[in-house]
Design an enzyme around this catalytic site. Sequence first.
Site: not given
Lengths: 479, 1506
Positions: B19, B241-242, B485, B898, B949, B1114, B1120, B1125
Amino acid sequence: MGELGAFMKLNRAETPERPPAERVHDHREFVTTLPLVQLREQGARCMECGVPFCHSGCPLGNLIPDWNDLVYRDRFREALDQLHRTNNFPEFTGRLCPAPCEAACVLEIDEGNAVTIKQIELSIVNRAWEEGWIVPQPPAERSGRTVAVVGSGPAGLACAQQLNRAGHLVTVFERDEAGGGLLRFGVPDFKIEKQVVERRLQQLCAEGVELRLGVEVGIDVDANELAAEYDAVVLATGSRVPRDLPVPGRELGGVHFAMEYLYGQNRVVAGTLAVPPVTAAGKHVIVIGGGDTGADCVASAHREQAASVTQIELLGEPPPSRPDDLTPWPLWPMKLRTSYALKEGGERSFAISTTELSGLFGRVEQIHWCRNTGVPPFDPVAGTEEAHPAQLVLLAMGFVGPETRVLDQLGVERNPRGSIEAAAFATSVPGVFAAGDARRGQSLIVWAIDEGRRCARAVDTWLAGDGAHAAAPAAATAR
Amino acid sequence: MTDRPTRTLYDPAFEHDACGVAFVARLSGEPTHETVERALRAVANLEHRGAQGADPDTGDGAGILVQIPDAFFRAQLGPRLPAAGAYAVGTCFLPDDAERRARVEALVEDAVAAEAQELIGWRDVPVDLRFAGTTAAALVPCIRHVIVGSTCADQDAFERKLYVIRRLAEKAAGDELVVPSLSSRTLVYKGMLTAPQLAGFFPDLTDPRLESALALIHSRFSTNTFPSWALAHPYRLIAHNGEINTLRGNVNWMRARESQLATELFGDDLEKVLPVIVEGGSDTATFDNVLELLVLAGRSLPHALMMMIPEAYEGRDDLSPELKGFYAFHQCLMEAWDGPAAISFTDGRVIGATLDRNGLRPGRWYETADGWVVLASETGVLEEAPANVVRKGRLQPGKLFLVDLAEHRIVPDAEVKRRVATQQPYAAWVESETVRLADLPEAPAPDAPAEPLRRRQLLFGYAQEDMKVMLAPLALNAEEAVGSMGNDTPLAVLSRRKPLLYSYFKQMFAQVTNPPIDSIREAVVMSVKASVGSERNLLDETPEHARQLVIDNPILRDSELEQLRHVRHDVFKSHTVDTTWPVEEGVDGLSVALDRICLHADLALAAGTNILILSDRDAGPARVPVPSLLATAAVHNHLVREGTRLQTGIVVESGEPRSVHSIATLIGYGAAAVNPYLMLETLAELVELGWLPDLTAEQAQARAVKGIAKGLLKTMSKMGISTIPSYCGAQIFEAVGLSEELVERHFTHTPSRIGGIGLRELAEGALARHARAYPGSPDELLPVIGLYAWRREGEHHQWNPETISLLQHAVRNRRPETFEEYSRTVNADSARRSTLRGLMRFRFPENGGIPLDEVEPASEIVKRFSTGAMSLGSISREAHETLAIAMNRIGGRSNTGEGGEDPVRYAPDENGDSRRSAIKQVASGRFGVNAYYLANADELQIKMAQGAKPGEGGQLPGHKVDRYIASVRLTTPGVGLISPPPHHDIYSIEDLKQLIYDLRCGNPDARVSVKLVAEVGVGTVAAGVAKAGADHVLISGHEGGTGASPVSSILHAGIPWELGLAETQQTLVLNDLRSRIWVQTDGQLKTGRDVVVAALLGADEMGFATAPLIATGCVMMRACHLNTCPVGIATQDPELRKRFAGKPEHVVEFFFFVAEEARQIMARLGVARFEDLVGRVDLLDGDDAIAEWRERGVDLSRLLARAEAPPDAPLRRTRAQAPSLGDALDWKLVDKARTAIADGTPVQAELAIANTNRTVGGILSNAVTRAHGAAGLPPGTIRFTLRGSAGQSFGAWLAPGIELTLVGDANDYVGKGLSGGVLALRPPEDAGFRAEENVIAGNTILYGATAGRAFFRGVAGERFAVRNSGASAVVEGVGDHGCEYMTGGVTVVLGRTGRNFAAGMSGGVAYVLDEDGTFAQRCNHELVGLEPVGEDDAEAVRALVEEHERRTGSPVAARVLAGWDAALGLFVKVMPHDYKRALGLHLDHPVSTGGDGFYITESESTEAAA
């Protein structure tokens, strides 16, 4: 998991062999193993794959990554435990298995780099025998149930050992004078010395398995009597009817099935026979069939000092390396392999169709052949007809199925290929089971042992029936 | 939680909100209407934080709390009104229906009469429905004021009576009555409104007689639009707020406390208010319920808040012993209510706000010369003449901000806390009464176990892998093993392995609505300390309350357990309850045993036991152990029900637990401590066998305990929980595959949605393990379970030798028949034993469907496919580009992951292929994210969590960051990279809305996607995502995920996508939000059948990661994380990369095979167009042909239910989100810069700015980047000066050549992703305060900045320069966690820093002017060293300080420069070890001083790769 990245630093070391020029003069085993340090390096190359294709490629499901790692860590005693978990007789497979595991090894994607699994297996078990780690393991309790196993080849022995350890009283019937089946009489000593088979048999006996040698079920004992006398019967009689060669002249003297030749050779080496019934000494020898049995014939002929040895194969020459479109990794690659026997000498030809055998005085003197297209239906290539001298012709073209006498006596159903129909090891006759080549058809020794083990589990479960005895023996064979 | 049976997967219990909040107070204490006016204006300026649902006029809720406006009521009610303070006004929401209303009003009146107060009357609260949205107006209650006169002696007593009256009336009226306030001091107006509607809807609020000296106001953003008037804030004491993460545990513990509540103040009245917590309330309502009780029972508001939201106090030397004693004492009374919470509170006399220990919500305040104090979520909500402002500040973690109207001043945090902490000698009480386990006398060693170790291991289901994969690495590394994996094994309930009970529980984790914590870098807030003993009356405080036994680590060694067992103490008494049952009782024995265990617990408690030890030590040949989690949860929930839970702590002594997850579940279901004796013995065995060279048994055990404790912290922090007492009993798990009956009884309130096994099957499992052990030979080998790596006799894996090789053979040799075999195998496997989708069948129409050629072509279907977010770095460049090329060829999308993207890939290759990834991911590390990267995306994906994860961060060690990877990630080669668990700009749903807005500015043409991981409640989060304006939401299943992760996360966090997707679809359709957002799913999708099932469950699009990797070679090495690999995919090793044999064709082939299979199913279903499949859950059914799962009680009906919505409600995306950039200030900037962008002509201008102008500079930067690429414009080409308070994300993505100077102040996220531009912030020339002592910018400044410079004349908030990788900045003071995760760039701090400076800082350099020599103690030294400033650096620092002075006119800079030589000696250089090493290795790589971003060229990168 071996040593991280070792496969990049260390090359595959092939299994050491005694030099061909030396070994053709004796019957001792020609395969040796690497010194410990190098062997452990080879173990280090294993990467402990998330999906270990070797373990999948092995019919026995050997826990290959686990014991590779243990060898790398120099923990042979534990490696033996892991090895025995899935394999009753690693010293047999370590010598005789063609190693589909290595073909499926992830490092073999880069062809020729597989971990030397077979050698590691053999080293573990050799060490174990040396150290005296392999001792009889009699069951703690007896179930009171009895099982007859017909045939003492690897399938029969594996089945017997598993069932015995589960507490059942097992009797193995063997028609020959010594146990082991083809291990004993079909495979030459230079591939597996007979003492190796004998000490296992002794272990089985010491564990309580009764071995009745020289008793042929179906002749000496009626199979139905056996079935009546024992709570269960396991047929592990192998696939022993050889494939014949229907060409003119087949009836001539000097034309033999490979096993007639090899049985005699093995008995002579064992000292139970002075003169071999079939000999290659000084003769021009033709071996028809390019498989392992053919190779054993070639190598035996070398040791008899044949005048010449020629091995011919119906199929065309396979490509020198793995054909990715036909048998891609991790399948067993149909590629050119040169047997140990040919390294010792002799010639080989591919895409050969035998057309006739001819001779004098009822003995073969010549073989007539032509080249074929190399692929089914193997049409002859015009103008390629040839004749070769041939004083001994050995037929090593595989086996077509089990001998029928016992099967007929019991009345067990067979499949169209002639093998015993026993999808889950139980045959059509209650209480009668089948394992090994007799059930699945001619195959590898690893399959035989696997069949024996799984059949034992089926028998054990069947004997337990309504839960007559608790889960423990089942658990013992579950491994 | 609600008790109403839920037919679908949607459950309102998982709603979240976040909020905008503000308060205005007059220090004079004089009530005026202006206070109200100001508050209303303030919250209207926070409107961008709120949200609207499908009905844009209906807000999620807004409200205001004021003092009772006496004049107003007196004018209305006249002389019959008693004196101010002697009457109360209650705001009541009543039924609209007159008859029902009369009944409810009578109940209120009865309660007033029963408590002997005087009913003065009712007043209709006028409302103007024109100001409510359509939905809101349809549901508006009748709102009336009830006026009650006091008969009490004093006002406090009257307040207590009012509380009793309200509870009595509420209990009597049930759902029919909501009482937002009933007090003689405060009054609440609230509703299902937007903030601007508030004043119009309640004409009272504009009445000039409505006067107050304070006003607390709130605007709500809920994750969905389920209509509710009651859930608006403020509540009676607070606005929030939370999010409270530990709510379930807090509620349970409160319930348990009720039986022993007592206070003279209430006397017998106390019973009337029980239960204290009203079931079904939101987390805020619940918190308010408890706070209200504490305050009315006599604690001051600050005191009560300090109890409920304690700051992190352990190990701090900056807090007084009294204060630490206060917290330690109160920890014995109540566990923390943990979570990111900014709580604004008032009792009508004081008003204030506080932040939880993590400080994850923003709050900014100022005080004026004429006596106003204003606090709000943002600065700039009210215009204020700069000269009138005397002080500015921000809420700080764990600190109280308090305005006392009676004292007419802001009371400093330290003063308030000192006052509270010295009320009683708390510290002395703790000192004298609390016992530490370590101080107890040694106990005799337990008898050596009679049974051989091996048998007991078999009895508890040990497998070979437990030793080798889990325990040995745990002891060697003191850390849980890592895998990769994902997880392709069956759900526990579908496994034939009879898995241990722990495996049925899936860890929940924070995503979007609250942030996970980085338990490693922010260890300062974490604690594993636990305590046992009995709790006492919460409403009292005595020395005896401190009689707790404190345990430093909840994993007990055997000797510690014996100390507990043999405790001889006048306070502590332990009792051991046997948790085994006789084997001869068989399956039925388990239920009997549970009853007996609970009975024994009751008896022990009755006899005064306060340490209850549940032990399975007696398990052996004749006795079977009850699953330890079952025994623990059964006793815990039994004692909660009995109301005796607080009399004892539960300690578990069991042979079963041996992993982080098992111990986390035990604690989560009530254990205070666990003694995993068999695990400890097994470690000793491993030592004895030589598996742990160089370790003694003691050391191995100590390391394992440490490793598990570390893992526990990680597990707790996933959910944003910091301490064991808060986690204990919080039950933060979802059960998957347990029967309703079992869960209801023993795991009460745990979500469980597909049914499953019950006691019988659990008993069978225990008996099967027992049979494995007895009889048997003692040296029998442990079984092999094949869980972590495939084994033939072990657990089933969907990816196995057969499926992998079939797929590879199919795509390499282009064999459709081989693919069919693959697909058949996978689908059959799936059905037999793996997945929920495997249990479903299609409902093919009887007419046989339609001909195949009527179905849309595969080439159209493949456009719906994308590949997973795997970063360059996690996989090799070759593999990454192969996937990109393949997806571009088929019109699908590949994902950068990423790790950024090499700009050379933005241009097409010569052969027409493109290596550009259509999806550009924006993850918490922000690696490689700059204006150019954003501009080159078709889709920008915000990764909230990842399947492998969820709730955790990641780490790429320095040695893996080669030159190429560093260049792509815009960081420094050789410097390790940490991805934080949370996005530091997303702590709540409204923050996510802001980041979505930022990304839209960064690339107005790209669609914005949010990636979530399936867990219970994900549908509600997805609804919030839709409302936050995203175009696309991805629901990732737990099974997927290729990244490296702790084994327990891979196996135990998250749930299957089928559940998450179905819940999302149901929730979005229910809320009429489905039409405006694309839904994608992923997680072990492999075949056309999988794709069709996903579509029917509601997915428009599908993602694949593992399968395309397998197509390129693979082989599921699962190495990995090891860089080895062997097929060149998950490795950066140049030699191994040469082995990569994958080709784009393989991937293309795979996707076409999948699409063809899907087409065939579509033909049989009779659906020609893929879009018509989406959401058609009616075409799915449970497959009755598969008996096994039915036998195990699995029930798919909720999963396969259609959303409760009109039949014509859209089931797929049919329209775009409403445009959000229309009113952006940037359009003006772009307009003014038109010629500059076109031809580089310099431009300058000055404009006004307000907090509603967000992300200023973002669109402008996009325009510059589009025209000029990453290099942007020459320095200083575009110069804008802005005056006022800037909204969030000021200067985000600012491109080279742009300079923004802000005269005023700014909110959070200034310079987010700064990409080469220059920012300067300074106060107005006539400001009435000293800039260097006041806050100029909020939290999380320069997050993920890659290049450029920024100057702040004043103090910034928490996490300044977090994850900066290339920008240079000068600031005059920062809050906690400064320079966190920084990997490059330079930060100069000309003032004081907060705590935990440089946590996770692996690169870059900070220079801190440490005038009082105290900096070192506030710095986190884990990764950095402190050095003096050398000659080389001095120049660079001086240049930055000079520029700071030039751009901001800073007197601090002037002073420093004037005494430069002396100042130089006061600077501390903060140098990361990694960075120092890396600079040593790359001498050619100078310290960045914030130049323009650089890119490595193709030739360089090739060289780097070689």
